[in-house]
Design an enzyme around this catalytic site. Structure first.
Site, PDB file in Angstrom:
ATOM      1  N   SER A  23       0.820  -1.224   0.000  1.00 51.22           N
ATOM      2  CA  SER A  23       0.000   0.000   0.000  1.00 51.22           C
ATOM      3  C   SER A  23       0.845   1.262   0.000  1.00 51.22           C
ATOM      4  CB  SER A  23      -0.839   0.086   1.282  1.00 51.22           C
ATOM      5  OG  SER A  23      -1.892  -0.790   1.241  1.00 51.22           O
ATOM      6  N   HIS A  53      -3.357   0.282  -5.417  1.00 49.77           N
ATOM      7  CA  HIS A  53      -2.851  -0.984  -5.962  1.00 49.77           C
ATOM      8  C   HIS A  53      -3.247  -1.042  -7.436  1.00 49.77           C
ATOM      9  CE1 HIS A  53      -2.080  -2.649  -1.941  1.00 49.77           C
ATOM     10  NE2 HIS A  53      -3.111  -1.938  -1.604  1.00 49.77           N
ATOM     11  N   HIS A  75      -5.804  -8.884  -1.791  1.00 49.79           N
ATOM     12  CA  HIS A  75      -5.788  -9.185  -0.359  1.00 49.79           C
ATOM     13  C   HIS A  75      -6.852 -10.210   0.001  1.00 49.79           C
ATOM     14  CE1 HIS A  75      -3.794  -5.275  -0.649  1.00 49.79           C
ATOM     15  NE2 HIS A  75      -3.183  -5.593   0.480  1.00 49.79           N
ATOM     16  N   TYR A  77      -8.837 -10.055   2.364  1.00 52.95           N
ATOM     17  CA  TYR A  77     -10.079  -9.391   2.794  1.00 52.95           C
ATOM     18  C   TYR A  77     -11.010  -9.033   1.649  1.00 52.95           C
ATOM     19  CZ  TYR A  77      -7.428  -5.058   1.808  1.00 52.95           C
ATOM     20  OH  TYR A  77      -6.662  -4.080   1.223  1.00 52.95           O
ATOM     21  N   GLU A  78     -10.525  -9.152   0.415  1.00 52.12           N
ATOM     22  CA  GLU A  78     -11.418  -8.898  -0.727  1.00 52.12           C
ATOM     23  C   GLU A  78     -12.375 -10.064  -0.949  1.00 52.12           C
ATOM     24  OE1 GLU A  78      -9.327  -7.123  -4.236  1.00 52.12           O
ATOM     25  OE2 GLU A  78      -7.650  -6.999  -2.854  1.00 52.12           O
ATOM     26  N   ALA A 105       2.661  -2.002   4.093  1.00 47.17           N
ATOM     27  CA  ALA A 105       2.464  -0.960   5.101  1.00 47.17           C
ATOM     28  C   ALA A 105       1.830  -1.657   6.287  1.00 47.17           C
ATOM     29  CB  ALA A 105       1.545   0.122   4.556  1.00 47.17           C
ATOM     30  N   MET A 202      -2.307  -6.729   6.777  1.00 52.93           N
ATOM     31  CA  MET A 202      -3.351  -7.581   6.184  1.00 52.93           C
ATOM     32  C   MET A 202      -2.853  -8.275   4.908  1.00 52.93           C
ATOM     33  SD  MET A 202      -6.474  -4.847   6.476  1.00 52.93           S
ATOM     34  CE  MET A 202      -6.680  -3.805   7.926  1.00 52.93           C
ATOM     35  N   SER A 203      -1.545  -8.416   4.781  1.00 53.47           N
ATOM     36  CA  SER A 203      -1.031  -8.998   3.528  1.00 53.47           C
ATOM     37  C   SER A 203       0.180  -9.884   3.811  1.00 53.47           C
ATOM     38  CB  SER A 203      -0.658  -7.875   2.557  1.00 53.47           C
ATOM     39  OG  SER A 203       0.474  -7.166   3.027  1.00 53.47           O
ATOM     40  N   ASN A 226       1.596   3.673  10.655  1.00 53.71           N
ATOM     41  CA  ASN A 226       0.749   4.257  11.719  1.00 53.71           C
ATOM     42  C   ASN A 226       0.965   3.472  12.995  1.00 53.71           C
ATOM     43  OD1 ASN A 226      -0.967   2.273   9.858  1.00 53.71           O
ATOM     44  ND2 ASN A 226      -1.667   2.063  11.979  1.00 53.71           N
ATOM     45  N   HIS A 238      -7.125   4.917   5.699  1.00 57.58           N
ATOM     46  CA  HIS A 238      -6.306   4.346   4.615  1.00 57.58           C
ATOM     47  C   HIS A 238      -5.413   5.424   3.989  1.00 57.58           C
ATOM     48  CE1 HIS A 238      -5.146   1.414   1.629  1.00 57.58           C
ATOM     49  NE2 HIS A 238      -5.667   2.103   0.640  1.00 57.58           N
TER      50      HIS A 238
HETATM   51  N1  HPA Z   1      -3.490  -2.601  10.934  1.00 60.03           N
HETATM   52  C1  HPA Z   1      -3.625  -3.504   9.936  1.00 60.03           C
HETATM   53  N2  HPA Z   1      -3.167  -3.296   8.719  1.00 60.03           N
HETATM   54  C2  HPA Z   1      -2.544  -2.146   8.458  1.00 60.03           C
HETATM   55  C3  HPA Z   1      -2.377  -1.161   9.455  1.00 60.03           C
HETATM   56  C4  HPA Z   1      -2.870  -1.402  10.757  1.00 60.03           C
HETATM   57  O1  HPA Z   1      -2.756  -0.591  11.689  1.00 60.03           O
HETATM   58  N3  HPA Z   1      -1.704  -0.137   8.873  1.00 60.03           N
HETATM   59  C5  HPA Z   1      -1.478  -0.495   7.582  1.00 60.03           C
HETATM   60  N4  HPA Z   1      -1.992  -1.709   7.320  1.00 60.03           N
END
Ligand code: HPA
Length: 263
Positions: A23, A53, A75, A77-78, A105, A202-203, A226, A238
């Protein structure tokens, strides 16, 4: 035509190394010279949907080394089949790519980490509740891959050496893969920390599993975009994840360039 035939037709021989861009981590695209690109759809690969993406394969030169970049990933989650999530890295392996750098990320779970930090992934925790390896015995690779060297030890050692030479501070730690797409609750971040996680995303883990089965060496970097939920006073967006990743991406780009240009 198969994906591999299309890869050969469009790009020729496979480069030795490939990089999967996470990301907001499009920095390497601008660093690649003399590049050719092709959309995933035209290559027969499943297409991506998330902002940031783009979904194309770029082949060009980074430093003195030819490299393939996967700009865009699918991903878990899709809600797509896991075979689609890992189709691109499996195709790179079948084409002849010998090692793969994965980037993502991630939020922090380790309270010492701050946005902009780069973490070399030493190991992972899979909380996605799914794996691309579930299914009948594979035609290629081992059914029950050993995961103790899933993140290639030699590539990790090289990454640490290059980071020192380039004066790039490098964190190391454990990446926890969550299913998403909701970010974690503060309680989940506390739980993950107690279980040994340093970064949360998440990847990456599906690709690592698929490549472990095939025996392809991987190395992975998390760009801390973050603070994990509850560690930060502000809500997560995001857009923030993408902005921080872009701002800190340059040093990760230099590190990856050095890594793939060495032996
Ligand atoms: N959590 C999960 N996935 C992420 C985060 C997060 O804080 N930041 C970027 N991808």
């Amino acid at each position: 035509m198969s994906v591999v035939e299309r890869l050969h037709a469009h790009f020729g021989e496979a480069p030795r190394s490939a990089v999967v861009l996470g990301s907001g981590l499009s920095f390497l695209r601008e660093m690649v010279q003399d590049s050719l690109s092709k959309g995933y759809g035209a290559l027969g690969l499943p297409q991506t949907a998330v902002a940031g993406h783009a979904g194309e394969l770029v082949v060009g030169t980074l430093g003195n080394e030819r490299v393939a970049l996967l700009a865009g990933r699918i991903h878990s989650y899709e809600g797509r089949p896991m075979d689609e999530v890992v189709a691109a890295v499996r195709s790179l392996q079948a084409w002849g790519v010998q090692r793969i750098v994965l980037t993502n990320a991630a939020g922090s779970a380790n309270p010492d980490f701050v946005p902009g930090d780069i973490m070399l992934v030493d190991d992972h925790l899979n909380f996605q509740g799914r794996s691309p390896l579930v299914g009948p015995p594979p035609e290629q690779g081992v059914f029950f891959p050993d995961m103790s060297n899933a993140y290639d030890t030699r590539l990790r050692e090289r990454a640490v050496e290059h980071a020192i030479v380039l004066n790039i501070p490098l964190r190391r730690g454990v990446y926890a893969a969550m299913l998403g797409p909701a970010y974690e609750t503060p309680a989940e971040i506390r739980m993950l920390r107690r279980l040994g996680a340093d970064a949360v995303g998440m990847s990456t883990v599906p690709e690592v599993l698929a490549l472990a089965r095939l025996g392809t060496p991987v190395v992975a970097f998390s760009l801390i975009s973050n603070l994990g939920a509850g560690l930060s006073p502000t809500p997560l967006h995001h857009a923030e994840v993408q902005d921080t990743a872009q701002a800190a991406g340059g040093k990760l780009g230099s590190l990856i360039t050095a890594l793939i240009n060495s032996d």
